[in-house]
Design an enzyme around this catalytic site. Structure first.
Site, PDB file in Angstrom:
ATOM      1  N   GLU A  61      61.222  86.929  13.550  1.00 13.61           N
ATOM      2  CA  GLU A  61      60.557  86.368  15.207  1.00 13.61           C
ATOM      3  C   GLU A  61      60.995  84.715  15.408  1.00 13.61           C
ATOM      4  O   GLU A  61      60.321  83.529  14.816  1.00 13.61           O
ATOM      5  CB  GLU A  61      59.826  86.689  15.875  1.00 13.61           C
ATOM      6  CG  GLU A  61      60.103  88.180  15.502  1.00 13.61           C
ATOM      7  CD  GLU A  61      57.930  88.446  15.644  1.00 13.61           C
ATOM      8  OE1 GLU A  61      57.491  88.102  16.716  1.00 13.61           O
ATOM      9  OE2 GLU A  61      57.992  90.646  15.636  1.00 13.61           O
ATOM     10  N   ASP A  73      49.620  85.015  24.197  1.00 17.63           N
ATOM     11  CA  ASP A  73      49.372  84.740  22.177  1.00 17.63           C
ATOM     12  C   ASP A  73      47.624  83.971  22.788  1.00 17.63           C
ATOM     13  O   ASP A  73      47.335  83.615  22.962  1.00 17.63           O
ATOM     14  CB  ASP A  73      50.437  83.768  22.551  1.00 17.63           C
ATOM     15  CG  ASP A  73      51.553  84.062  21.966  1.00 17.63           C
ATOM     16  OD1 ASP A  73      51.912  84.856  21.877  1.00 17.63           O
ATOM     17  OD2 ASP A  73      52.069  83.355  22.994  1.00 17.63           O
TER      18      ASP A  73
END
Length: 266
Positions: free
Chosen positions: A50, A61
């Site tokens: 990724e 995040d």
């Protein structure tokens, strides 16, 4: 069209192997290092990689990946530079590559233009963590003409909602192991096994666990309920630890090698 992701996961399943999926933020600490990191991770045993497209407001995040995004943005990483990076990578490797990208970045670039560009450079899948379910359906229809997978994130929620999210999914299902943002954890959601079993009744697509997977002990506990693991923040921490003495690539490589060895022993 069958994607490289599906081909890879099918091949692993034939050998009863789990997928080892690793994450780096593109451009952290710079694009040259990202190039080296991708090739090193593949050599060390990563099956799918990724690439996070840095964003100034990454809602899903935690602090580790937020810092990585900031370093990448400070170093001048932008969409065009990341596309060029992928073009260079495709001269060296055919490993499945997935963009983790926030919807605002895609929307600003232009949806169709972005998809065309991803196809041209050889991206195999997209993970869009903030993509609403309604827009997801529209995007799924658009992406049927591309050899790319739109990979959904699924967290424990209502039965109807989970069914809807995994409906017509491609590639793999990104199963969120714990609530909150990304980051290493000492423990995962209490009823993770029940959640995974429930998901399995809705889909035959590979189930891959992410958010908080950081070591072989966690992988060992989860190996019987999933088809693979996503390792993100733990990789970024190795990059951070090597910033001063420029040992990031070596540190990440050794870390992935250990996980790969465990995965095959396990």
């Amino acid at each position: 069209m069958i994607s490289r992701i599906t081909n890879k996961l099918q091949a692993l399943k034939e050998y009863d192997e789990k997928a080892l999926i690793t994450y780096v933020t593109a451009g952290d600490p710079d694009l040259e290092t990202t190039f080296d990191l991708v090739l090193a991770m593949e050599k060390a045993g990563a099956d799918i990689i990724e690439l996070g497209i840095p964003y100034s407001d990454p809602l899903a995040d935690g602090p580790v990946i937020q810092r990585a995004s900031q370093r990448a943005l400070n170093a001048g990483a932008n969409m065009e530079a990341i596309f060029e990076l992928v073009i260079k990578l495709r001269e060296k490797t055919q490993i499945p590559l997935v963009f983790l990208v926030y919807y605002n970045c895609v929307f600003k670039y232009g949806l169709e233009t972005f998809l065309n560009r991803c196809q041209e450079i050889g991206i195999d899948g997209l993970i869009i963590p903030d993509l609403p379910l309604e827009e997801r359906r529209e995007l799924q229809v658009m992406m049927q003409q591309y050899p790319m997978d739109l990979i959904p994130l699924v967290a424990p929620t209502s039965e109807d909602r989970m069914k809807e999210i995994v409906q017509d999914a491609e590639g793999f299902i990104y199963c969120v192991s714990s609530t909150g943002v990304t980051g290493k954890r000492n423990s995962l959601a209490g009823n993770l096994e029940g959640f995974m079993q429930q998901l399995r009744t809705y889909t035959e697509i590979p189930l891959v666990i992410g958010f908080g997977i950081s070591n072989s002990e966690m992988m060992d506990k989860l190996k019987n309920i999933c088809d693979g693991f996503i390792i993100g923040s733990a990789v970024i921490e190795k990059i951070e630890a090597g910033l001063e003495d420029r040992s990031s690539v070596e540190r990440v490589s050794k870390f992935i090698e250990k996980l790969y060895e465990f995965k095959n022993l396990g």
